[in-house]
Design a protein around this motif. Structure first.
Motif, PDB file in Angstrom:
ATOM      1  N   LYS A   6      19.232   3.231  38.777  1.00  0.00           N
ATOM      2  CA  LYS A   6      18.568   3.912  38.243  1.00  0.00           C
ATOM      3  C   LYS A   6      18.769   3.959  37.221  1.00  0.00           C
ATOM      4  CE  LYS A   6      15.518   6.616  39.225  1.00  0.00           C
ATOM      5  NZ  LYS A   6      14.367   6.546  38.993  1.00  0.00           N
ATOM      6  N   LEU A   7      20.145   3.830  36.028  1.00  0.00           N
ATOM      7  CA  LEU A   7      20.036   4.162  34.783  1.00  0.00           C
ATOM      8  C   LEU A   7      19.684   2.908  33.795  1.00  0.00           C
ATOM      9  CD1 LEU A   7      21.173   5.833  32.465  1.00  0.00           C
ATOM     10  CD2 LEU A   7      24.114   4.665  33.250  1.00  0.00           C
ATOM     11  N   ASP A   8      19.930   1.147  34.797  1.00  0.00           N
ATOM     12  CA  ASP A   8      18.452   0.653  33.932  1.00  0.00           C
ATOM     13  C   ASP A   8      17.134   0.981  33.646  1.00  0.00           C
ATOM     14  OD1 ASP A   8      21.652  -0.695  33.103  1.00  0.00           O
ATOM     15  OD2 ASP A   8      21.372  -1.810  34.884  1.00  0.00           O
ATOM     16  N   GLU A   9      17.343   1.080  35.220  1.00  0.00           N
ATOM     17  CA  GLU A   9      15.638   1.433  34.902  1.00  0.00           C
ATOM     18  C   GLU A   9      14.880   1.860  34.415  1.00  0.00           C
ATOM     19  OE1 GLU A   9      13.060   3.488  38.065  1.00  0.00           O
ATOM     20  OE2 GLU A   9      13.491   1.693  38.848  1.00  0.00           O
ATOM     21  N   LEU A  10      15.613   2.892  34.337  1.00  0.00           N
ATOM     22  CA  LEU A  10      15.187   4.381  33.316  1.00  0.00           C
ATOM     23  C   LEU A  10      14.711   4.070  31.416  1.00  0.00           C
ATOM     24  CD1 LEU A  10      15.047   7.603  33.527  1.00  0.00           C
ATOM     25  CD2 LEU A  10      16.560   7.064  31.755  1.00  0.00           C
ATOM     26  N   ILE A  29      16.082   6.875  20.748  1.00  0.00           N
ATOM     27  CA  ILE A  29      16.179   5.166  21.022  1.00  0.00           C
ATOM     28  C   ILE A  29      16.449   5.506  22.423  1.00  0.00           C
ATOM     29  CG2 ILE A  29      18.274   5.238  20.111  1.00  0.00           C
ATOM     30  CD1 ILE A  29      17.552   2.338  19.434  1.00  0.00           C
ATOM     31  N   TRP A  30      15.902   4.324  23.551  1.00  0.00           N
ATOM     32  CA  TRP A  30      16.468   4.423  24.460  1.00  0.00           C
ATOM     33  C   TRP A  30      16.157   5.913  25.196  1.00  0.00           C
ATOM     34  CZ3 TRP A  30      16.309  -0.494  24.104  1.00  0.00           C
ATOM     35  CH2 TRP A  30      17.478  -1.590  23.215  1.00  0.00           C
ATOM     36  N   THR A  50      23.500   1.426  19.940  1.00  0.00           N
ATOM     37  CA  THR A  50      23.162   0.779  21.846  1.00  0.00           C
ATOM     38  C   THR A  50      23.017   1.227  22.865  1.00  0.00           C
ATOM     39  OG1 THR A  50      25.669   0.802  22.633  1.00  0.00           O
ATOM     40  CG2 THR A  50      25.234  -0.950  20.512  1.00  0.00           C
ATOM     41  N   LYS A  51      22.318  -0.153  23.835  1.00  0.00           N
ATOM     42  CA  LYS A  51      21.671   0.670  25.272  1.00  0.00           C
ATOM     43  C   LYS A  51      23.246   1.032  25.589  1.00  0.00           C
ATOM     44  CE  LYS A  51      18.452  -2.245  26.663  1.00  0.00           C
ATOM     45  NZ  LYS A  51      17.674  -3.207  27.518  1.00  0.00           N
ATOM     46  N   ALA A  52      24.276   0.466  25.749  1.00  0.00           N
ATOM     47  CA  ALA A  52      25.482   1.250  26.305  1.00  0.00           C
ATOM     48  C   ALA A  52      26.428   2.184  25.791  1.00  0.00           C
ATOM     49  CB  ALA A  52      26.657   0.506  26.119  1.00  0.00           C
ATOM     50  N   GLN A  53      26.160   3.382  24.272  1.00  0.00           N
ATOM     51  CA  GLN A  53      26.373   3.977  23.778  1.00  0.00           C
ATOM     52  C   GLN A  53      24.952   5.427  24.734  1.00  0.00           C
ATOM     53  OE1 GLN A  53      25.760   2.796  19.949  1.00  0.00           O
ATOM     54  NE2 GLN A  53      28.299   3.923  19.364  1.00  0.00           N
ATOM     55  N   TYR A  58      23.920   9.230  28.903  1.00  0.00           N
ATOM     56  CA  TYR A  58      22.518  10.000  29.862  1.00  0.00           C
ATOM     57  C   TYR A  58      23.188  10.176  31.019  1.00  0.00           C
ATOM     58  CZ  TYR A  58      18.037   8.388  29.094  1.00  0.00           C
ATOM     59  OH  TYR A  58      16.668   7.684  27.918  1.00  0.00           O
ATOM     60  N   ARG A  59      24.620   9.869  31.388  1.00  0.00           N
ATOM     61  CA  ARG A  59      25.364   9.642  32.330  1.00  0.00           C
ATOM     62  C   ARG A  59      25.898  11.177  32.482  1.00  0.00           C
ATOM     63  NH1 ARG A  59      27.854   7.168  35.875  1.00  0.00           N
ATOM     64  NH2 ARG A  59      27.666   5.374  34.929  1.00  0.00           N
ATOM     65  N   ALA A  60      26.349  11.294  31.086  1.00  0.00           N
ATOM     66  CA  ALA A  60      27.164  13.075  30.294  1.00  0.00           C
ATOM     67  C   ALA A  60      26.851  13.946  30.841  1.00  0.00           C
ATOM     68  CB  ALA A  60      27.823  12.577  28.863  1.00  0.00           C
ATOM     69  N   ARG A  61      24.941  13.751  29.780  1.00  0.00           N
ATOM     70  CA  ARG A  61      24.305  15.046  29.732  1.00  0.00           C
ATOM     71  C   ARG A  61      23.473  14.887  30.891  1.00  0.00           C
ATOM     72  NH1 ARG A  61      22.287  19.097  25.891  1.00  0.00           N
ATOM     73  NH2 ARG A  61      19.445  18.762  26.292  1.00  0.00           N
ATOM     74  N   TYR A  62      22.432  14.119  31.622  1.00  0.00           N
ATOM     75  CA  TYR A  62      21.756  13.858  32.419  1.00  0.00           C
ATOM     76  C   TYR A  62      21.933  13.922  33.851  1.00  0.00           C
ATOM     77  CZ  TYR A  62      18.951  14.316  27.959  1.00  0.00           C
ATOM     78  OH  TYR A  62      18.179  15.125  27.432  1.00  0.00           O
TER      79      TYR A  62
END
Length: 180
Positions: A6-10, A29-30, A50-53, A58-62
């Protein structure tokens, strides 16, 4: 679908670097705004994130901060919808959508007590969701998903009506964010 998918899709929908003066989010960005990036410790140029950053933010905030991960233990599809809405409209808005829908699906407070619609996912909201899903099953989960998407669609309409500059984003929002 797992959260990473889901994260990759978003991130794919959000795309790369944008600095559109008509976008209320400003430089992104992203899909991560400069303000959010700074709040989560990113100090570099936005173009260099970067996408990784972005995924860490995303994981922490959303996902973790608004407790959508805890919703995911009860229903991954509901959690992913809240995550997507939270990214685009704010986590509190997503939480309010859930609470509003649960309140009108609780059969006059006979399934669980009405919730305070404050957008915060806490013990009462999680209890209400768990109780609702046990009472209504897969059909109930699908109905709740429809209601979350319908509220999101209407919110985009209201935004574009109140801020004409957002009309240029309406087609993309409805196409990429609202599922039926």
């Amino acid at each position: 679908m797992k959260f990473e998918e889901k994260l990759d899709e978003l991130v794919g929908v959000e795309g790369g670097y944008v600095n559109d003066p008509a976008d209320s989010g400003g430089e992104t960005i992203w899909g991560i705004t400069a303000a959010v990036a700074r709040a989560f410790g990113y100090a570099g140029a936005m173009k260099d994130m970067t996408k990784a950053q972005a995924k860490e933010i995303y994981r922490a905030r959303y996902w973790t901060q608004p407790k959508f991960d805890q919703v995911g233990r009860l229903s991954a599809p509901i959690a992913y919808e809240l995550f997507d809405t939270g990214v685009n409209m704010g986590q509190t808005v997503a939480g309010k959508f859930l609470q509003r829908a649960l309140n009108v699906l609780n059969n006059g407070a006979t399934i669980f007590p009405d919730l305070t619609v404050d957008g915060a996912i806490g013990k009462m909201t999680l209890y209400a969701l768990e109780t609702y899903l046990k009472a209504r099953g897969v059909t109930g989960e699908n109905t709740l998903l429809k209601m979350l998407n319908a509220q999101q669609s209407v919110r985009y309409l209201e935004l574009a009506e109140s801020r004409p500059k957002d009309e240029r984003f309406m087609f993309g929002w409805q196409t990429n964010r609202v599922e039926m």
